[in-house]
Design a protein around this motif. Structure first.
Motif, PDB file in Angstrom:
ATOM      1  N   GLU A  34       0.845  -1.202   0.000  1.00 18.58           N
ATOM      2  CA  GLU A  34       0.000   0.000   0.000  1.00 18.58           C
ATOM      3  C   GLU A  34       0.885   1.258   0.000  1.00 18.58           C
ATOM      4  O   GLU A  34       0.631   2.215  -0.741  1.00 18.58           O
ATOM      5  CB  GLU A  34      -0.889  -0.040   1.249  1.00 18.58           C
ATOM      6  CG  GLU A  34      -2.080   0.884   1.169  1.00 18.58           C
ATOM      7  CD  GLU A  34      -3.029   0.723   2.369  1.00 18.58           C
ATOM      8  OE1 GLU A  34      -3.048  -0.361   2.993  1.00 18.58           O
ATOM      9  OE2 GLU A  34      -3.740   1.690   2.662  1.00 18.58           O
ATOM     10  N   ILE A  35       1.938   1.241   0.803  1.00 22.34           N
ATOM     11  CA  ILE A  35       2.826   2.408   0.864  1.00 22.34           C
ATOM     12  C   ILE A  35       3.578   2.560  -0.465  1.00 22.34           C
ATOM     13  O   ILE A  35       3.720   3.674  -0.988  1.00 22.34           O
ATOM     14  CB  ILE A  35       3.805   2.307   2.063  1.00 22.34           C
ATOM     15  CG1 ILE A  35       3.015   2.382   3.374  1.00 22.34           C
ATOM     16  CG2 ILE A  35       4.852   3.417   2.016  1.00 22.34           C
ATOM     17  CD1 ILE A  35       3.829   2.161   4.632  1.00 22.34           C
ATOM     18  N   ALA A  36       4.035   1.446  -1.036  1.00 22.50           N
ATOM     19  CA  ALA A  36       4.774   1.522  -2.311  1.00 22.50           C
ATOM     20  C   ALA A  36       3.901   2.147  -3.401  1.00 22.50           C
ATOM     21  O   ALA A  36       4.349   3.018  -4.158  1.00 22.50           O
ATOM     22  CB  ALA A  36       5.241   0.139  -2.734  1.00 22.50           C
ATOM     23  N   ARG A  37       2.636   1.723  -3.461  1.00 22.10           N
ATOM     24  CA  ARG A  37       1.733   2.299  -4.479  1.00 22.10           C
ATOM     25  C   ARG A  37       1.592   3.803  -4.261  1.00 22.10           C
ATOM     26  O   ARG A  37       1.584   4.594  -5.198  1.00 22.10           O
ATOM     27  CB  ARG A  37       0.343   1.654  -4.386  1.00 22.10           C
ATOM     28  CG  ARG A  37       0.288   0.235  -4.923  1.00 22.10           C
ATOM     29  CD  ARG A  37      -1.179  -0.187  -5.032  1.00 22.10           C
ATOM     30  NE  ARG A  37      -1.351  -1.611  -5.188  1.00 22.10           N
ATOM     31  CZ  ARG A  37      -1.202  -2.267  -6.336  1.00 22.10           C
ATOM     32  NH1 ARG A  37      -0.871  -1.614  -7.423  1.00 22.10           N
ATOM     33  NH2 ARG A  37      -1.379  -3.566  -6.394  1.00 22.10           N
ATOM     34  N   GLN A  38       1.467   4.197  -2.990  1.00 20.86           N
ATOM     35  CA  GLN A  38       1.299   5.628  -2.687  1.00 20.86           C
ATOM     36  C   GLN A  38       2.570   6.414  -3.020  1.00 20.86           C
ATOM     37  O   GLN A  38       2.503   7.519  -3.552  1.00 20.86           O
ATOM     38  CB  GLN A  38       0.924   5.777  -1.202  1.00 20.86           C
ATOM     39  CG  GLN A  38       0.701   7.206  -0.751  1.00 20.86           C
ATOM     40  CD  GLN A  38      -0.525   7.857  -1.371  1.00 20.86           C
ATOM     41  OE1 GLN A  38      -1.396   7.178  -1.913  1.00 20.86           O
ATOM     42  NE2 GLN A  38      -0.575   9.188  -1.329  1.00 20.86           N
ATOM     43  N   LEU A  39       3.745   5.830  -2.729  1.00 17.48           N
ATOM     44  CA  LEU A  39       5.003   6.522  -3.036  1.00 17.48           C
ATOM     45  C   LEU A  39       5.133   6.732  -4.542  1.00 17.48           C
ATOM     46  O   LEU A  39       5.617   7.773  -5.009  1.00 17.48           O
ATOM     47  CB  LEU A  39       6.205   5.710  -2.532  1.00 17.48           C
ATOM     48  CG  LEU A  39       6.381   5.641  -1.013  1.00 17.48           C
ATOM     49  CD1 LEU A  39       7.481   4.649  -0.648  1.00 17.48           C
ATOM     50  CD2 LEU A  39       6.714   7.021  -0.444  1.00 17.48           C
ATOM     51  N   SER A  40       4.668   5.748  -5.294  1.00 14.50           N
ATOM     52  CA  SER A  40       4.744   5.861  -6.741  1.00 14.50           C
ATOM     53  C   SER A  40       3.806   6.970  -7.226  1.00 14.50           C
ATOM     54  O   SER A  40       4.172   7.798  -8.058  1.00 14.50           O
ATOM     55  CB  SER A  40       4.394   4.516  -7.372  1.00 14.50           C
ATOM     56  OG  SER A  40       4.361   4.620  -8.751  1.00 14.50           O
ATOM     57  N   LYS A  41       2.593   7.006  -6.649  1.00 20.39           N
ATOM     58  CA  LYS A  41       1.653   8.084  -6.997  1.00 20.39           C
ATOM     59  C   LYS A  41       2.232   9.439  -6.633  1.00 20.39           C
ATOM     60  O   LYS A  41       2.084  10.425  -7.348  1.00 20.39           O
ATOM     61  CB  LYS A  41       0.352   7.906  -6.196  1.00 20.39           C
ATOM     62  CG  LYS A  41      -0.763   7.251  -6.951  1.00 20.39           C
ATOM     63  CD  LYS A  41      -2.097   7.617  -6.311  1.00 20.39           C
ATOM     64  CE  LYS A  41      -2.775   6.406  -5.736  1.00 20.39           C
ATOM     65  NZ  LYS A  41      -3.852   6.690  -4.822  1.00 20.39           N
ATOM     66  N   LEU A  42       2.902   9.465  -5.483  1.00 20.31           N
ATOM     67  CA  LEU A  42       3.493  10.718  -4.999  1.00 20.31           C
ATOM     68  C   LEU A  42       4.554  11.228  -5.970  1.00 20.31           C
ATOM     69  O   LEU A  42       4.770  12.417  -6.096  1.00 20.31           O
ATOM     70  CB  LEU A  42       4.104  10.453  -3.612  1.00 20.31           C
ATOM     71  CG  LEU A  42       4.788  11.593  -2.896  1.00 20.31           C
ATOM     72  CD1 LEU A  42       3.782  12.675  -2.505  1.00 20.31           C
ATOM     73  CD2 LEU A  42       5.486  11.089  -1.618  1.00 20.31           C
ATOM     74  N   GLY A  43       5.217  10.294  -6.654  1.00 24.78           N
ATOM     75  CA  GLY A  43       6.197  10.697  -7.662  1.00 24.78           C
ATOM     76  C   GLY A  43       7.646  10.472  -7.276  1.00 24.78           C
ATOM     77  O   GLY A  43       8.542  11.057  -7.897  1.00 24.78           O
ATOM     78  N   VAL A  44       7.901   9.615  -6.263  1.00 26.10           N
ATOM     79  CA  VAL A  44       9.313   9.390  -5.930  1.00 26.10           C
ATOM     80  C   VAL A  44       9.974   8.658  -7.103  1.00 26.10           C
ATOM     81  O   VAL A  44       9.343   7.850  -7.765  1.00 26.10           O
ATOM     82  CB  VAL A  44       9.542   8.634  -4.598  1.00 26.10           C
ATOM     83  CG1 VAL A  44       8.774   9.250  -3.460  1.00 26.10           C
ATOM     84  CG2 VAL A  44       9.232   7.175  -4.718  1.00 26.10           C
ATOM     85  N   ASP A  45      11.227   8.977  -7.343  1.00 28.75           N
ATOM     86  CA  ASP A  45      11.913   8.379  -8.501  1.00 28.75           C
ATOM     87  C   ASP A  45      12.292   6.934  -8.206  1.00 28.75           C
ATOM     88  O   ASP A  45      12.177   6.071  -9.065  1.00 28.75           O
ATOM     89  CB  ASP A  45      13.161   9.203  -8.840  1.00 28.75           C
ATOM     90  CG  ASP A  45      12.772  10.621  -9.188  1.00 28.75           C
ATOM     91  OD1 ASP A  45      12.275  10.831 -10.303  1.00 28.75           O
ATOM     92  OD2 ASP A  45      12.901  11.519  -8.328  1.00 28.75           O
ATOM     93  N   ILE A  46      12.769   6.702  -6.984  1.00 37.51           N
ATOM     94  CA  ILE A  46      13.210   5.348  -6.621  1.00 37.51           C
ATOM     95  C   ILE A  46      12.628   4.975  -5.255  1.00 37.51           C
ATOM     96  O   ILE A  46      12.667   5.771  -4.313  1.00 37.51           O
ATOM     97  CB  ILE A  46      14.754   5.276  -6.561  1.00 37.51           C
ATOM     98  CG1 ILE A  46      15.343   5.657  -7.926  1.00 37.51           C
ATOM     99  CG2 ILE A  46      15.226   3.884  -6.137  1.00 37.51           C
ATOM    100  CD1 ILE A  46      16.823   5.937  -7.917  1.00 37.51           C
ATOM    101  N   ILE A  47      12.086   3.771  -5.179  1.00 37.83           N
ATOM    102  CA  ILE A  47      11.589   3.253  -3.900  1.00 37.83           C
ATOM    103  C   ILE A  47      12.567   2.179  -3.434  1.00 37.83           C
ATOM    104  O   ILE A  47      12.748   1.178  -4.128  1.00 37.83           O
ATOM    105  CB  ILE A  47      10.202   2.593  -4.073  1.00 37.83           C
ATOM    106  CG1 ILE A  47       9.157   3.616  -4.497  1.00 37.83           C
ATOM    107  CG2 ILE A  47       9.784   1.857  -2.808  1.00 37.83           C
ATOM    108  CD1 ILE A  47       7.807   2.992  -4.877  1.00 37.83           C
ATOM    109  N   GLU A  48      13.209   2.415  -2.294  1.00 37.15           N
ATOM    110  CA  GLU A  48      14.028   1.333  -1.730  1.00 37.15           C
ATOM    111  C   GLU A  48      13.066   0.431  -0.959  1.00 37.15           C
ATOM    112  O   GLU A  48      12.570   0.786   0.113  1.00 37.15           O
ATOM    113  CB  GLU A  48      15.126   1.873  -0.809  1.00 37.15           C
ATOM    114  CG  GLU A  48      16.102   0.784  -0.403  1.00 37.15           C
ATOM    115  CD  GLU A  48      17.384   1.319   0.240  1.00 37.15           C
ATOM    116  OE1 GLU A  48      18.472   0.836  -0.096  1.00 37.15           O
ATOM    117  OE2 GLU A  48      17.294   2.243   1.086  1.00 37.15           O
TER     118      GLU A  48
END
Ligand code: KIV
Ligand code: ZN
Length: 507
Positions: A34-48
């Motif tokens: 759920e957090i990863a999907r939100q980070l992607s929506k937020l626009g972070v370039d890279i998710i560790e």
């Protein structure tokens, strides 16, 4: 402030890795996704996304996140060992972040290696990652306490071995902006690949040091939502990004309007609240109480606000209680990137009005808590378990007792239980009844008052576990703690039962 050619800064978010290392935080697979999907929506370039070799569960969740095909690139952390790198490679991530201690104290006491062994191990690991065609970021861990000649030597060797980016961790947060600037300036002169800063907040300087690194030429920063991370945490994404956009006029890919809803989601799933006076996402960051301030911002917001709250997905606290009508609430929610369907919207409006009728001012935090509770609920026909009625008694000479009437697959049943308090009693009674369908037990319970006052909206976040060890999280927000607990529990049980029935049908 407008700039002709604004610099672009890449945001590498480590909420799901360093953030998860925050003492006391443990996220389920579902939470991380759920957090990863939100980070992607937020626009972070890279998710560790995590540290695959740390456990089998962690390896699986990193792999699942990599398979979500998010807009963000997905990265896995790895020590400089073949076993760790193989485990990261197995996750099909876009990027592997390899690290090894380089400071005298960590080389001696953390890994018991000589500088020569560290150098060889770093170079071989980078080459191994690159041989597999995967991008590689290298971190000399504890870089800021590493002797400068060795730091330069290992960074150059890493560059020659083929890294795509170099990350400089201030592992124990011991830098100040002046020393950070000097260090990054010196490295910038000898390193051609993008340089990144990873600053810890032990002296409260993580954001300031990250900005100093950028001023000295860093291209990327490691951040975490709400500043989560080991000990005092990492640089807070919301603070770094807002400052870059507003004070420096730089660009990032972040949609700042989603900052607040992302912060609330992370609070809710991690169980780590943010201090009320925290910049950008704290409860009071856009609240005005004293007469002169309230008059000033009503006339002209710039009098006492450096930025408009909407820029970061918030509303001014003064106006938050005056939400009126379905469309007004919908507009408020859309503004911060939340799009409930009609049924969900009707339920949200009902709950907001309910609070208003009781004379409660509904703040933006209350609205988001109510909304995320409604959005996370199993609604309508899908419900397997539904609450028909309940009663609780508690007192000084009375054993807390609860009775509940539930509809299970459409048939009504009644049960009563006692407990150490009314919440314990009612949750036990629910579990007693639902065990007729499947044994699902409460494995974690967290309660949070969103705003002060005895009529505060309480958010309850729970985790339930079935007999196969599947864990599901659920939440509810009400001004009545017992009701919030009951709703969260029924919600969690419904989610778990639905998931198992759907899986059962597939097999
Ligand atoms: O703080 C640190 O040094 C880290 C490394 C793993 C990069 O988190
Ligand atoms: Zn760190």
């Amino acid at each position: 402030m407008t700039h002709k050619n604004p610099r672009f800064i890449r945001i590498f978010d480590t909420t799901l890795r360093d953030g998860e290392q925050t003492p006391g935080v443990s996220l389920t697979t579902e939470d991380k996704i759920e957090i990863a999907r939100q980070l992607s929506k937020l626009g972070v370039d890279i998710i560790e996304a995590g540290f695959p070799s740390s456990s089998e569960g962690e390896r699986r969740v990193v792999k699942e996140i990599a398979e979500l095909n998010l807009n963000s690139k997905v990265c896995a952390l790895s020590r400089c060992t073949k076993k760790d790198i193989d485990s990261a490679l197995d996750c099909n991530v876009d990027l592997i972040h390899v690290f090894i201690p380089t400071s005298p104290v960590q080389m001696k006491y953390a890994v018991n290696m000589t500088p020569e062994q560290v150098l060889t191990s770093a170079v071989e690991s980078i080459q191994y990652v690159k041989k597999h065609g995967v991008n590689c970021e290298f971190s000399p861990m504890d870089a800021t306490r590493t002797e400068m000649p060795f730091l330069q030597q290992i960074c150059k060797a890493a560059q020659d071995a083929g890294i795509d980016s170099l990350n400089i961790p201030d592992t124990v947060g011991c830098m100040i902006p002046r020393t950070t600037h000097k260090l990054f300036k010196e490295l910038r002169e000898i390193i051609k690949v993008p340089i990144s800063a990873h600053c810890h907040n032990d002296f409260g300087l993580a954001v300031a040091n990250s900005l100093a690194a950028i001023e000295a030429g860093a291209d990327q920063v490691h951040t975490a939502i709400n500043g989560l991370g080991e000990r005092a945490g990492n640089a807070a994404l919301e603070e770094v990004v807002t400052t870059l956009h507003v004070a420096y006029g730089y660009k990032t890919n972040i949609n700042t309007r989603l900052l607040y809803s992302t912060s609330r989601m992370v609070v809710s799933l991690s169980g780590v609240s943010v201090q009320v006076n925290k910049a950008i996402v704290g409860e009071n960051a856009f609240a005005h109480e004293s007469g002169i301030h309230t008059r000033g911002v009503t006339e002209q917001p710039l009098t006492f606000e450096p930025i408009s709250p909407e820029l970061v997905g918030r509303t001014r606290k003064l106006v938050a209680g005056k939400l009126a009508g379905t469309r007004g609430i919908q507009a408020e929610l859309n503004e911060i990137g939340i799009h409930p369907n009609e049924a969900q919207l009707t339920e949200i409006v009902k709950r907001v009005k309910n609070l208003g009728d009781k004379g409660k001012i509904v703040t933006d935090a209350d609205l988001i808590a109510l909304t995320s509770a409604v959005l996370g609920e199993v609604i309508g026909e899908e419900k397997i378990v539904d609450l028909c009625d309940m009663a609780v008694v508690t007192g000084i000479k009375v054993i807390p007792t609860a009775s509940v009437r539930l509809a299970l697959d459409g048939n009504e049943y009644v049960a009563a239980e006692t407990g150490v308090g009314p919440v314990d009693a009612v949750l036990k009674a629910i579990q007693k009844l639902t065990s007729n369908l499947e044994k699902i037990r409460l494995s974690e319970y967290r309660l949070e008052a969103i705003t002060g006052g005895s009529n505060a909206v309480a958010e309850v976040v729970i985790k339930v576990e079935d007999e196969k060890g599947n864990i599901v999280s659920a939440r509810a927000a009400r001004e009545d703690i017992v009701m919030a607990s009951v709703e969260a529990m029924i919600n969690g049980i419904n989610k778990c039962l639905l998931k198992n029935r759907k899986q059962g049908k597939k097999q």
